[in-house]
Design a protein around this motif. Structure first.
Motif, PDB file in Angstrom:
ATOM      1  N   VAL A 147       1.231  -1.062  -0.025  1.00 46.39           N
ATOM      2  CA  VAL A 147      -0.088  -0.291   0.131  1.00 46.39           C
ATOM      3  C   VAL A 147       0.548   1.022   0.247  1.00 46.39           C
ATOM      4  N   VAL A 148       1.113   2.447  -1.125  1.00 47.09           N
ATOM      5  CA  VAL A 148       1.764   3.134  -0.903  1.00 47.09           C
ATOM      6  C   VAL A 148       0.633   4.542  -1.357  1.00 47.09           C
ATOM      7  N   GLY A 149       1.059   5.345  -0.124  1.00 46.53           N
ATOM      8  CA  GLY A 149       0.047   6.648  -0.056  1.00 46.53           C
ATOM      9  C   GLY A 149      -0.248   6.475   0.993  1.00 46.53           C
ATOM     10  N   VAL A 150      -1.597   7.825   1.285  1.00 48.20           N
ATOM     11  CA  VAL A 150      -2.753   8.066   2.436  1.00 48.20           C
ATOM     12  C   VAL A 150      -4.345   7.046   2.064  1.00 48.20           C
ATOM     13  N   PRO A 151      -4.242   6.497   3.420  1.00 48.56           N
ATOM     14  CA  PRO A 151      -5.744   5.816   2.505  1.00 48.56           C
ATOM     15  C   PRO A 151      -6.759   6.915   2.475  1.00 48.56           C
ATOM     16  N   LYS A 152      -7.564   4.798   1.955  1.00 47.28           N
ATOM     17  CA  LYS A 152      -8.235   6.060   1.676  1.00 47.28           C
ATOM     18  C   LYS A 152      -9.535   6.436   2.869  1.00 47.28           C
ATOM     19  N   LYS A 153     -10.124   7.628   2.494  1.00 41.66           N
ATOM     20  CA  LYS A 153     -11.019   8.016   2.810  1.00 41.66           C
ATOM     21  C   LYS A 153     -11.901   7.533   4.117  1.00 41.66           C
ATOM     22  N   GLU A 154     -12.672   6.506   3.518  1.00 39.52           N
ATOM     23  CA  GLU A 154     -13.756   5.412   4.136  1.00 39.52           C
ATOM     24  C   GLU A 154     -12.685   4.621   5.119  1.00 39.52           C
ATOM     25  N   ASP A 155     -11.538   4.408   5.448  1.00 36.30           N
ATOM     26  CA  ASP A 155     -10.563   3.392   5.919  1.00 36.30           C
ATOM     27  C   ASP A 155     -10.771   4.062   6.776  1.00 36.30           C
ATOM     28  N   TYR A 156     -10.648   5.250   7.455  1.00 42.46           N
ATOM     29  CA  TYR A 156     -10.147   5.809   8.337  1.00 42.46           C
ATOM     30  C   TYR A 156     -12.208   6.845   8.829  1.00 42.46           C
ATOM     31  N   GLU A 157     -12.103   6.322  10.345  1.00 36.77           N
ATOM     32  CA  GLU A 157     -13.643   6.658  10.741  1.00 36.77           C
ATOM     33  C   GLU A 157     -13.995   8.258  10.237  1.00 36.77           C
ATOM     34  N   GLU A 158     -15.510   8.554   9.910  1.00 36.59           N
ATOM     35  CA  GLU A 158     -15.737   9.885   9.672  1.00 36.59           C
ATOM     36  C   GLU A 158     -16.337  10.740  10.221  1.00 36.59           C
ATOM     37  N   GLU A 159     -15.742  11.764  10.071  1.00 32.99           N
ATOM     38  CA  GLU A 159     -16.029  13.154  11.567  1.00 32.99           C
ATOM     39  C   GLU A 159     -17.295  13.593  10.083  1.00 32.99           C
ATOM     40  N   ASP A 160     -18.131  14.695  11.173  1.00 35.49           N
ATOM     41  CA  ASP A 160     -18.784  15.017  10.808  1.00 35.49           C
ATOM     42  C   ASP A 160     -18.869  16.014  10.216  1.00 35.49           C
ATOM     43  N   PRO A 161     -19.305  16.282   9.152  1.00 39.35           N
ATOM     44  CA  PRO A 161     -18.668  17.446   8.200  1.00 39.35           C
ATOM     45  C   PRO A 161     -18.943  19.077   8.156  1.00 39.35           C
ATOM     46  N   ILE A 162     -20.240  18.875   9.280  1.00 37.80           N
ATOM     47  CA  ILE A 162     -20.746  19.527   9.335  1.00 37.80           C
ATOM     48  C   ILE A 162     -19.671  20.666  10.307  1.00 37.80           C
ATOM     49  N   ARG A 163     -19.109  21.706  10.148  1.00 39.37           N
ATOM     50  CA  ARG A 163     -18.838  22.570  12.311  1.00 39.37           C
ATOM     51  C   ARG A 163     -19.514  23.730  12.695  1.00 39.37           C
ATOM     52  N   LYS A 164     -18.892  23.754  13.822  1.00 37.79           N
ATOM     53  CA  LYS A 164     -19.388  24.878  14.546  1.00 37.79           C
ATOM     54  C   LYS A 164     -18.419  25.916  14.649  1.00 37.79           C
ATOM     55  N   GLY A 165     -18.647  26.850  14.089  1.00 38.95           N
ATOM     56  CA  GLY A 165     -16.975  28.279  15.018  1.00 38.95           C
ATOM     57  C   GLY A 165     -18.378  29.569  15.382  1.00 38.95           C
ATOM     58  N   LYS A 166     -17.153  29.823  15.525  1.00 32.69           N
ATOM     59  CA  LYS A 166     -17.191  32.085  15.549  1.00 32.69           C
ATOM     60  C   LYS A 166     -16.093  32.314  14.512  1.00 32.69           C
ATOM     61  N   VAL A 167     -16.550  33.882  14.404  1.00 34.23           N
ATOM     62  CA  VAL A 167     -16.513  34.717  13.167  1.00 34.23           C
ATOM     63  C   VAL A 167     -15.487  35.992  14.121  1.00 34.23           C
ATOM     64  N   ASN A 168     -13.932  35.549  14.051  1.00 35.58           N
ATOM     65  CA  ASN A 168     -13.080  35.886  14.501  1.00 35.58           C
ATOM     66  C   ASN A 168     -13.125  37.252  13.502  1.00 35.58           C
ATOM     67  N   PHE A 169     -13.064  37.206  12.705  1.00 32.28           N
ATOM     68  CA  PHE A 169     -12.406  38.547  11.783  1.00 32.28           C
ATOM     69  C   PHE A 169     -13.090  38.387  10.311  1.00 32.28           C
ATOM     70  N   TYR A 170     -14.241  39.444  10.213  1.00 35.67           N
ATOM     71  CA  TYR A 170     -14.638  39.689   8.769  1.00 35.67           C
ATOM     72  C   TYR A 170     -14.549  41.160   8.513  1.00 35.67           C
ATOM     73  N   ASP A 171     -14.321  41.050   6.876  1.00 36.55           N
ATOM     74  CA  ASP A 171     -14.669  42.608   6.480  1.00 36.55           C
ATOM     75  C   ASP A 171     -15.069  43.196   5.300  1.00 36.55           C
ATOM     76  N   ASP A 172     -16.359  43.448   5.498  1.00 34.51           N
ATOM     77  CA  ASP A 172     -17.225  43.145   4.470  1.00 34.51           C
ATOM     78  C   ASP A 172     -17.068  43.515   2.661  1.00 34.51           C
TER      79      ASP A 172
END
Length: 145
Positions: free
Chosen positions: A68-93
């Motif tokens: 096996v050469v390279g990084v294992p496929k995404k399905e080989d290791y545990e799935e993470e929730d794609p939706i993350r929560k956060g707080k806007v630190n800086f934003y310039d309109d």
């Protein structure tokens, strides 16, 4: 007529050339006579240098499909929730970009106006997804909570 001057450097180069020629001739004769050459070295299974060849009976067969050469496929290791929560630190309109701090790991992610679903301001709590950009991970599909 002047004779050719033989300088010290020329004499030394000629000596080296003759010595190389003699060494080469000696090695050639040693090979022909069947003498053992000490310049050949083997590496054992522990990574140590030895002068004895490895035992062919201890050789392991490895199928090419098992390598096996390279990084294992995404399905080989545990799935993470794609939706993350956060707080806007800086934003310039005006400039159209900002940074969001992830609540789980306190990492900062770049956010561009093209990746926004809702309008955001500093200190807003948001949900977002990560996507690989030119300089790292970017926050995309950003919504207010």
């Amino acid at each position: 007529m002047a004779r050719a001057q033989e300088t010290f450097g020329k004499k030394e180069r000629e000596k080296k050339r003759l010595k190389k020629r003699e060494d080469k001739k000696k090695r050639k004769e040693a090979r022909k006579s069947g003498e053992k050459d000490d310049t050949f070295v083997y590496v054992d299974e522990f990574g140590q240098l030895t002068d004895t060849p490895p035992d062919p009976a201890r050789k392991l067969k490895v199928a090419a499909a098992d390598i096996v050469v390279g990084v294992p496929k995404k399905e080989d290791y545990e799935e993470e929730d794609p939706i993350r929560k956060g707080k806007v630190n800086f934003y310039d309109d005006k400039k159209g970009f900002g940074f969001i701090v992830d609540m789980e790991n306190n990492e900062k992610y770049f956010c561009h106006v093209s990746g926004l679903i809702d309008d955001i301001q500093e200190n807003d709590k948001v949900t977002f997804e990560l996507e690989k950009g030119q300089k790292g991970l970017n926050a995309v599909r950003v919504k207010q909570q």
